[in-house]
Design a protein around this motif. Structure first.
Motif, PDB file in Angstrom:
ATOM      1  N   ARG A  78       0.051   6.336  -5.054  1.00  0.00           N
ATOM      2  CA  ARG A  78       0.078   4.988  -4.479  1.00  0.00           C
ATOM      3  C   ARG A  78       0.484   4.985  -3.004  1.00  0.00           C
ATOM      4  O   ARG A  78       0.641   3.926  -2.405  1.00  0.00           O
ATOM      5  CB  ARG A  78       1.047   4.115  -5.279  1.00  0.00           C
ATOM      6  N   SER A 133      -8.651   7.605  -1.987  1.00  0.00           N
ATOM      7  CA  SER A 133      -7.354   7.068  -1.576  1.00  0.00           C
ATOM      8  C   SER A 133      -6.691   8.053  -0.626  1.00  0.00           C
ATOM      9  O   SER A 133      -7.143   9.196  -0.471  1.00  0.00           O
ATOM     10  CB  SER A 133      -6.458   6.851  -2.800  1.00  0.00           C
ATOM     11  N   TYR A 135      -3.877   9.606  -1.019  1.00  0.00           N
ATOM     12  CA  TYR A 135      -3.399  10.765  -1.772  1.00  0.00           C
ATOM     13  C   TYR A 135      -4.536  11.736  -2.092  1.00  0.00           C
ATOM     14  O   TYR A 135      -4.430  12.945  -1.835  1.00  0.00           O
ATOM     15  CB  TYR A 135      -2.730  10.297  -3.062  1.00  0.00           C
ATOM     16  N   TYR A 255     -10.496  -3.731  -6.357  1.00  0.00           N
ATOM     17  CA  TYR A 255     -10.715  -2.756  -5.289  1.00  0.00           C
ATOM     18  C   TYR A 255     -11.077  -3.443  -3.969  1.00  0.00           C
ATOM     19  O   TYR A 255     -10.704  -2.961  -2.890  1.00  0.00           O
ATOM     20  CB  TYR A 255     -11.812  -1.761  -5.693  1.00  0.00           C
ATOM     21  N   SER A 258      -7.833  -4.616  -2.581  1.00  0.00           N
ATOM     22  CA  SER A 258      -7.053  -3.468  -2.137  1.00  0.00           C
ATOM     23  C   SER A 258      -7.585  -2.904  -0.826  1.00  0.00           C
ATOM     24  O   SER A 258      -6.819  -2.496   0.054  1.00  0.00           O
ATOM     25  CB  SER A 258      -7.066  -2.377  -3.217  1.00  0.00           C
ATOM     26  N   THR A 259      -8.900  -2.879  -0.667  1.00  0.00           N
ATOM     27  CA  THR A 259      -9.499  -2.382   0.576  1.00  0.00           C
ATOM     28  C   THR A 259      -9.064  -3.231   1.761  1.00  0.00           C
ATOM     29  O   THR A 259      -8.738  -2.711   2.835  1.00  0.00           O
ATOM     30  CB  THR A 259     -11.032  -2.387   0.458  1.00  0.00           C
ATOM     31  N   GLU A 263      -5.942  -0.251   1.184  1.00  0.00           N
ATOM     32  CA  GLU A 263      -5.979   0.625  -0.001  1.00  0.00           C
ATOM     33  C   GLU A 263      -4.635   0.742  -0.703  1.00  0.00           C
ATOM     34  O   GLU A 263      -4.406   1.677  -1.465  1.00  0.00           O
ATOM     35  CB  GLU A 263      -6.492   2.029   0.362  1.00  0.00           C
ATOM     36  N   ARG A 264      -3.760  -0.212  -0.493  1.00  0.00           N
ATOM     37  CA  ARG A 264      -2.421  -0.110  -1.084  1.00  0.00           C
ATOM     38  C   ARG A 264      -2.436  -0.188  -2.608  1.00  0.00           C
ATOM     39  O   ARG A 264      -1.507   0.292  -3.255  1.00  0.00           O
ATOM     40  CB  ARG A 264      -1.538  -1.218  -0.520  1.00  0.00           C
ATOM     41  N   HIS A 266      -5.064   0.910  -4.502  1.00  0.00           N
ATOM     42  CA  HIS A 266      -6.047   1.834  -5.068  1.00  0.00           C
ATOM     43  C   HIS A 266      -5.458   2.712  -6.179  1.00  0.00           C
ATOM     44  O   HIS A 266      -6.096   2.938  -7.206  1.00  0.00           O
ATOM     45  CB  HIS A 266      -6.636   2.723  -3.970  1.00  0.00           C
ATOM     46  N   GLY A 267      -4.238   3.236  -5.960  1.00  0.00           N
ATOM     47  CA  GLY A 267      -3.623   4.105  -6.956  1.00  0.00           C
ATOM     48  C   GLY A 267      -3.378   3.375  -8.269  1.00  0.00           C
ATOM     49  O   GLY A 267      -3.681   3.890  -9.351  1.00  0.00           O
ATOM     50  N   ARG A 270      -6.643   2.590 -10.004  1.00  0.00           N
ATOM     51  CA  ARG A 270      -7.230   3.779 -10.621  1.00  0.00           C
ATOM     52  C   ARG A 270      -6.576   4.064 -11.975  1.00  0.00           C
ATOM     53  O   ARG A 270      -7.236   4.494 -12.918  1.00  0.00           O
ATOM     54  CB  ARG A 270      -7.081   4.979  -9.685  1.00  0.00           C
TER      55      ARG A 270
END
Length: 321
Positions: A78, A133, A135, A255, A258-259, A263-264, A266-267, A270
């Motif tokens: 994340r 992401s 990560y 998503y 989040s974009t 992207e916060r 995205h984790g 997922r």
């Protein structure tokens, strides 16, 4: 054969250290240096690694070692894109590969993540990467940098999947989720999932390190045969079966939001996507070699569910405190 586990006090590293000891092999553990990096390309990482102060100390620590396992890294699905994330997951592998080459290490086993292949339906052992992401991009960059740096050392990248363990916060959270009204799967609920146990991963790493023949550059942690429904049931839940179209629509919206937010989410999204749809994986090198590891993840999840129930009972009853 002498082994060194880098990051031996961490969740995965400690399990691998125990498995190597249980196999009767000579092994030591070493802490990983804490690094940060502004590099975003393989070339930048190679230059930074070749001139980094940590290189000399790592090279000296690897003298006389046959097999090095890099179990260090920052497991932060994340996280945003930070120098610390790139330092742990991309720069450290680069420096370690250079140190292994200088010290004459025979084999370097790097623990990567199946997240580097992103949201594809089937995981495999190819070099095709689709990070989604910060990560997963840091882990993918680490893989690419390793391939460029480990020219004289036999390199094996082990892509771990969704690894669970008795004391891992992720597993505890999974047990809480399974017992909540949010526990759900996309119809029909039989999709395969890459949820596995850290003990099976550790055993697999030992098998890779002791394998006498050639090992491919990338090997995928073997599946433990769970489905999206069986994972939640083993963790103590009774999942709701949701329409697939509804799940897909919710994820698309999530998503998109989040974009816009960098992207916060995205984790977290997922994790929901894996809970609903799972992810398959192609039979890889291990299956071709007839390599089997013991399936332990059901027991790990059942234990997590039991601890959750005991903790809830203790909170409700002062007499049990």
């Amino acid at each position: 054969m002498s082994w060194l586990i880098l990051g031996a006090t961490g969740f995965v590293g400690s399990a691998i250290l125990h498995a190597v000891e249980a196999a009767g092999l000579d092994v030591t553990g070493a802490p990983a240096p804490r690094l940060s990096s502004e590099a975003t390309t393989v070339a930048e990482l190679a230059t930074e690694g070749a001139n980094h102060p940590a290189l000399e100390g790592l090279t000296a620590a690897l003298a006389g070692v046959s097999v090095v396992v890099n179990a260090a890294g920052l497991a932060a699905p994340r996280s945003g894109d930070t120098p610390e994330l790139r330092g742990a997951n991309a720069l450290l592998p680069t420096i370690l590969a250079q140190a292994c080459a200088a010290a004459g290490v025979d084999r370097l086993i790097h623990l990567s993540s199946a997240a580097v292949q992103g949201q594809r339906d089937q995981l495999d052992e190819s070099l095709d990467l689709a990070p989604f992401s910060a990560y997963s991009r840091s882990k993918a960059l680490g893989e690419q940098a390793l391939q460029a740096a480990a020219s004289t050392t036999r390199l094996v990248i082990v892509r771990a999947t969704s690894v669970q363990g008795a004391n891992r916060p992720t597993t505890t959270a999974l047990a809480r989720l399974a017992a909540s009204p949010l526990a759900s799967v996309a119809a029909p609920g039989t999709a395969p999932t890459p949820v596995t146990s850290v003990e099976s991963l550790a055993d697999f790493v030992v098998l890779v390190g002791t394998f006498e023949g050639p090992v491919p550059l990338v090997v995928l942690q073997p599946s433990e045969g769970m489905s999206v429904r069986s994972v939640l049931e083993a963790a103590g839940g009774t999942p709701i079966v949701l329409p697939r179209r509804l799940c897909l629509a919710l994820l698309r919206v999530g998503y998109a939001i989040s974009t816009l937010a960098g992207e916060r989410l995205h984790g977290s999204l997922r994790r929901v996507e894996l809970m609903w749809f799972g992810q398959g994986q192609e039979p890889g090198w291990a299956a071709a070699q007839g390599i089997r590891v013991e399936h332990r993840v059901s027991g790990v999840l059942e234990s997590a569910a039991s601890r959750r129930r005991q903790g809830r009972s203790g909170w409700q009853s002062p007499a049990n405190r």
